[in-house]
Design an enzyme around this catalytic site. Structure first.
Site, PDB file in Angstrom:
ATOM      1  CB  SER A 172      -0.642  -0.139   1.364  1.00 28.47           C
ATOM      2  OG  SER A 172      -1.914   1.042   1.011  1.00 28.47           O
ATOM      3  CG  HIS A 365      -5.667  -2.335   0.642  1.00 25.41           C
ATOM      4  ND1 HIS A 365      -5.290  -2.087  -0.554  1.00 25.41           N
ATOM      5  CD2 HIS A 365      -4.817  -1.821   1.526  1.00 25.41           C
ATOM      6  CE1 HIS A 365      -4.226  -1.124  -0.305  1.00 25.41           C
ATOM      7  NE2 HIS A 365      -4.149  -0.825   1.033  1.00 25.41           N
TER       8      HIS A 365
END
Length: 457
Positions: A172, A365
């Site tokens: 990320s 995610h």
């Protein structure tokens, strides 16, 4: 992106002092070993599971003092792992020796370095500024992390190990900051064997997180120079205060990162909650929100007048992704609300040296680093591609591919899927498949629960 931040912004019910917490639910539901891990820091986790544990510090060009945690294997090839927003070095090991990527790389012969960027719980040092009293300490976004933190970490690791190059892993924000560094300080491309991007974030037009609008309104009220949610056990204490509260937290969590129950390890979830939030500057989150609104991968927008002073133009300049020459491997999920497939495909078209483009169907995610099946699916592939490019990419081309690859990860569990609105009286709390390390920590201890707190999710 800020999975921890967004949940906290939305859930105004949280209190930092943990008031109103009902005792007993966590202790009656989870193994003592899991609860213990929730309270340990990165070094203590490594020591508990009998791995080498070292702490190192580097100072950036702009005088921030950063901490790196090392699973030391002197003489071995170094790898550098950099976490996402509101996260820390612990993210690579919280799932234990049989699941964590940090442990996996160490077991496969690597000298593992896990970075902590400025402003998190482990990297609040500065040569002159006090983060508790000097507002000017909190004057950065992930732009400065890419411009200063990553170069300092890379140089520090290479100097300590004597190697000329290392392999880099980012999750990320750890990918965003790498793209900043490699495009703005392109000399660092030559120091990277391979950049493995887990849930990469550069473009954000197709971000699906439904609660981002509320988060944006909340964060815009505060300004852009202060610490956003320093490390505390607020998640742990509030979300695990009762079964009802856990259900509420999980619903919000999945609306941020994307829902994938099959990969969600509920047994280990207290450990995750004990390590988040890790601390950051609100400006990091605001920078992401600016990107989503502008549909650009660009520097921080200070508005027209200040932009003109800083950049010589009324709008912030784009990062020149075409300058990134280091090989980049992209790993992403089809159910990621923050790093959408369409945005990763756009990124792949711009980057000049994509050597792996791997989509995992249904993954969200966080599944790249915390998923139940990560050890048997993505981690072996990551290792294979990295080893191929560490040898210069020579030999057969079978070791890597820049063409898009889609993969369904089969589930080994024999549990019956629980549909929304149903319960099972004898269901354990979540799925422990792929996390056998907790078994050897306390082999005889069982999770005592008659109905799963998340069975109706």
């Amino acid at each position: 992106m800020p999975h921890a931040i967004c949940i906290l912004v939305v859930l105004g019910i949280y209190t930092l002092d943990g008031s109103g917490v009902l005792g007993g639910f966590m202790e009656n539901t989870y193994p003592a070993s899991v609860i213990e891990d929730a309270h340990l820091n990165t070094i203590q986790l490594l020591e508990k599971y009998k791995h080498p544990a070292e702490t190192h510090q580097v100072t950036t060009d702009d005088k921030y003092i950063l901490t790196l945690h090392r699973i030391a294997r002197p003489g071995a090839k170094p790898v550098l792992l950099v976490h996402g927003l509101e996260d820390t070095s612990s993210t690579w090991i919280v799932m234990g020796p049989e699941s964590g990527l940090g442990y996996f790389l160490y077991a496969n012969g690597y000298d593992v370095w896990m970075g902590n960027v400025r402003g998190n719980r482990y990297s609040k040092g500065h040569v002159k500024l006090n983060p508790n009293t000097d507002k000017s300490y909190w004057s950065f976004s992930w732009h400065e992390i890419g411009m200063y933190d990553l170069p300092a970490m890379i140089d520090g690791v290479l100097q300590k190990t004597g190697y000329q190059k290392l392999s880099y892993f980012g999750h990320s924000q750890g990918t965003t900051s790498f793209f900043v560094m490699a495009s703005s300080r392109p000399e660092y491309n030559a120091k990277i064997h391979l950049m493995s991007a887990l849930a990469p974030v550069a473009f954000m037009k197709h971000m699906k997180a439904p609660l981002m609008g509320i988060a944006r309104m909340g964060m815009n009220m505060f300004g852009d120079n202060f610490e956003l949610f320093p490390h505390s056990e607020v998640f742990l204490n509030q979300c695990l205060s009762s079964a009802a509260m856990l259900k509420t937290c999980m619903r919000f969590y999945w609306q941020i990162v994307g829902k994938n129950r099959e990969e969600q390890n509920m047994t280990m979830f207290p450990v995750v909650l004990g390590h988040l939030p890790g601390g950051c500057n609100i400006k990091q989150a605001l920078h992401y929100l600016q990107m989503q609104k502008s549909d650009r991968f660009c520097q921080y927008d200070y508005e027209s007048k200040e932009n003109q002073r800083l950049y010589g133009r009324s709008t912030p300049p784009d990062y020149r992704l075409e300058r990134i020459k280091a090989p980049v491997a992209l790993y992403y999920g089809s159910n990621d609300y923050l790093s959408a497939v369409e945005d990763v495909h756009r990124l792949a078209k711009v980057l000049p040296n994509v050597v792996e483009n791997h989509l995992y169907r249904k993954w969200n995610h966080m599944d790249m680093i915390w998923g139940i099946s990560a050890r048997r699916s993505i981690q072996p592939r990551i290792l294979q591609v990295m080893q191929y490019w560490e040898t210069g990419g020579g030999g057969t081309k079978d070791g890597t591919t820049g063409s898009p690859v889609e993969e369904d990860v089969p589930q080994l569990t024999t549990e019956t899927p629980i549909e929304e609105g149903t319960t099972q009286g004898d269901e354990k709390i979540g799925n422990v498949q792929g996390n056998e390390e907790q078994g050897h920590a306390e082999e005889t201890e069982q999770v005592q629960v008659t109905t799963s707190p998340t069975s109706e999710l």
